[in-house]
Design a protein around this motif. Structure first.
Motif, PDB file in Angstrom:
ATOM      1  N   TYR A 192       0.822  -1.215   0.000  1.00 12.89           N
ATOM      2  CA  TYR A 192       0.000   0.000   0.000  1.00 12.89           C
ATOM      3  C   TYR A 192       0.860   1.271   0.000  1.00 12.89           C
ATOM      4  O   TYR A 192       0.768   2.114   0.892  1.00 12.89           O
ATOM      5  CB  TYR A 192      -0.966  -0.024   1.189  1.00 12.89           C
ATOM      6  CG  TYR A 192      -2.262  -0.733   0.856  1.00 12.89           C
ATOM      7  CD1 TYR A 192      -2.271  -1.872   0.055  1.00 12.89           C
ATOM      8  CD2 TYR A 192      -3.483  -0.272   1.343  1.00 12.89           C
ATOM      9  CE1 TYR A 192      -3.448  -2.521  -0.256  1.00 12.89           C
ATOM     10  CE2 TYR A 192      -4.678  -0.913   1.038  1.00 12.89           C
ATOM     11  CZ  TYR A 192      -4.658  -2.033   0.232  1.00 12.89           C
ATOM     12  OH  TYR A 192      -5.828  -2.670  -0.092  1.00 12.89           O
ATOM     13  N   PHE A 194       0.812   3.100  -2.941  1.00 12.79           N
ATOM     14  CA  PHE A 194       0.263   3.890  -4.046  1.00 12.79           C
ATOM     15  C   PHE A 194       0.165   5.358  -3.624  1.00 12.79           C
ATOM     16  O   PHE A 194      -0.183   5.681  -2.489  1.00 12.79           O
ATOM     17  CB  PHE A 194      -1.108   3.347  -4.467  1.00 12.79           C
ATOM     18  CG  PHE A 194      -2.116   3.235  -3.366  1.00 12.79           C
ATOM     19  CD1 PHE A 194      -2.878   4.314  -2.967  1.00 12.79           C
ATOM     20  CD2 PHE A 194      -2.317   2.012  -2.722  1.00 12.79           C
ATOM     21  CE1 PHE A 194      -3.821   4.203  -1.958  1.00 12.79           C
ATOM     22  CE2 PHE A 194      -3.258   1.880  -1.711  1.00 12.79           C
ATOM     23  CZ  PHE A 194      -3.997   2.990  -1.325  1.00 12.79           C
ATOM     24  N   GLU A 221      -0.416  -3.811  -3.945  1.00 14.17           N
ATOM     25  CA  GLU A 221      -0.948  -2.475  -4.190  1.00 14.17           C
ATOM     26  C   GLU A 221      -2.413  -2.569  -4.600  1.00 14.17           C
ATOM     27  O   GLU A 221      -2.837  -3.538  -5.236  1.00 14.17           O
ATOM     28  CB  GLU A 221      -0.148  -1.758  -5.280  1.00 14.17           C
ATOM     29  CG  GLU A 221       1.285  -1.431  -4.884  1.00 14.17           C
ATOM     30  CD  GLU A 221       1.375  -0.495  -3.697  1.00 14.17           C
ATOM     31  OE1 GLU A 221       0.446   0.322  -3.507  1.00 14.17           O
ATOM     32  OE2 GLU A 221       2.377  -0.568  -2.965  1.00 14.17           O
TER      33      GLU A 221
END
Length: 362
Positions: A192, A194, A221
């Motif tokens: 995670y 992004f 992601e």
């Protein structure tokens, strides 16, 4: 595993001794009574994040170098220090930490109670968790592998002080040159990130560099653009006009992308770095308990809860960045999206991708 389970998609360049879990086809339950649309699911944090898991006060105190940071405060929410180059979009306060823990829970459910799917050996010794957030993945991994030394890193010291003795947390900006030497870790876990990585090729090159020959790197992601396959989300829905608009446009404003799957950042960067036996697995994360499959319905309830718990935290900075500070309409859009998140007739989902690969022995 029953016949109802199907992989969303999988691409590989090598075999894996561990078969990642497959995802059930997302089929919506028939419409329920209106009162169920507003049903809320309570987060039972039975882990007690602040419980004393370690016994050495001095070593745990040294786990986090805190107190020197000057947090930014935006409309009552705290964000990481602006001494970092990354303009990260979510807060670092307790409310957001709770959503991070719920996210960890639904991703673990998605993987059928696994913390990872890369085929790492049972005798793994050294592990690096980049973007550890609340530290919950590092803590859980350390409890399952007590002989491994686990380092979790983040921009902010929002992890608990009391942790297993084989865990420590460090402040590190993963978009800058990494501080660890070559060939330092058996397993590097990335999750995670992004919206935080301006150069995915360089980011994965750093992960490759610090991984020992024969070691593994895994990346998870999610593309937070909300999608729908059955037309149940209308064009004027706040899920599209508010949430999707913000995440469509914020990347261009801050110089990063919130569409890692669309641009295939993970797999492309793994291949460019030189990993072998690369595996790619895609999943859909339902928003809400609308799927007929029990496991995916449970996953969806926790995805819904993550958003409802801190919808402001996920949208405040994007709104100010895209629309301008204090632009009118924010509270109205926030209220509308909350109502829609409770509506089981809206069958939205987000896409998630797991990629892992092995650093060659020579």
């Amino acid at each position: 595993m029953t016949d109802s389970w199907r992989p969303t998609s999988a691409r590989s360049s090598g075999s894996s001794p561990l078969k990642p879990p497959e995802q059930a086809e997302l089929v919506a339950e028939p419409d329920l009574e209106d009162e169920l649309e507003s049903q809320e699911y309570q987060y039972d944090d039975d882990r007690d994040r602040d419980s004393a898991l370690g016994s050495d006060i001095e070593s745990s105190a040294n786990s986090i170098a805190s107190s020197i940071l000057e947090y930014r405060i935006i409309q009552g929410r705290t964000y990481h220090s602006d001494r970092h180059n990354v303009n990260y979009f979510t807060p670092n306060d307790e409310q957001q930490v709770q959503s991070i823990d719920i996210t960890h829970h639904y991703l673990t459910l998605l993987l059928e109670d696994r913390l990872f799917i890369a085929p790492i050996p049972n005798h793994v010794q050294s592990v690096l968790d980049i973007g550890t957030g609340s530290g919950i993945w590092s803590i859980d991994f350390a409890e399952q592998y007590p002989n491994a030394q686990v380092i979790g890193t983040d921009l902010s010291p929002m992890q608990p002080m009391w942790v297993p003795p084989n865990v420590r947390f460090e402040l590190e900006d993963c978009t800058q040159p990494w501080s660890w030497g070559d060939d330092s870790f058996d397993f590097v876990h990335l999750r995670y990130l992004f919206g935080a990585i301006p150069d995915w090729n360089e980011f994965i090159r750093q992960a490759y560099r610090v991984t020992r020959p024969g070691g593994w790197v895994q990346s998870c992601e999610t593309e937070v653009i909300i999608q729908c396959d059955d037309g149940s989300i209308p064009p004027d829905s706040a899920l599209k006009t508010f949430w999707n608009k913000l995440y469509d446009e914020i990347g261009g404003k801050i110089g990063t992308s919130f569409k890692p799957l669309t641009h295939n950042f993970q797999e492309s960067a793994f291949r460019a770095a030189g990993f072998r036996d690369i595996e790619v697995y895609d999943y859909k994360l339902p928003i809400g308990g609308w799927p007929t499959d029990h496991r995916m319905s449970e996953v969806g309830q926790y995805v819904q809860l993550t958003l409802l718990n801190d919808l402001e935290g996920y949208t405040l900075m994007p709104w100010n960045t895209v629309m301008g500070d204090n632009a009118p309409g924010y509270k109205e859009n926030l209220s509308q999206m909350r109502r829609e998140l409770h509506n089981r007739r809206l069958h939205g989902y987000m896409r998630t991708r797991y990629v892992y690969g092995q650093k060659p022995e020579s």
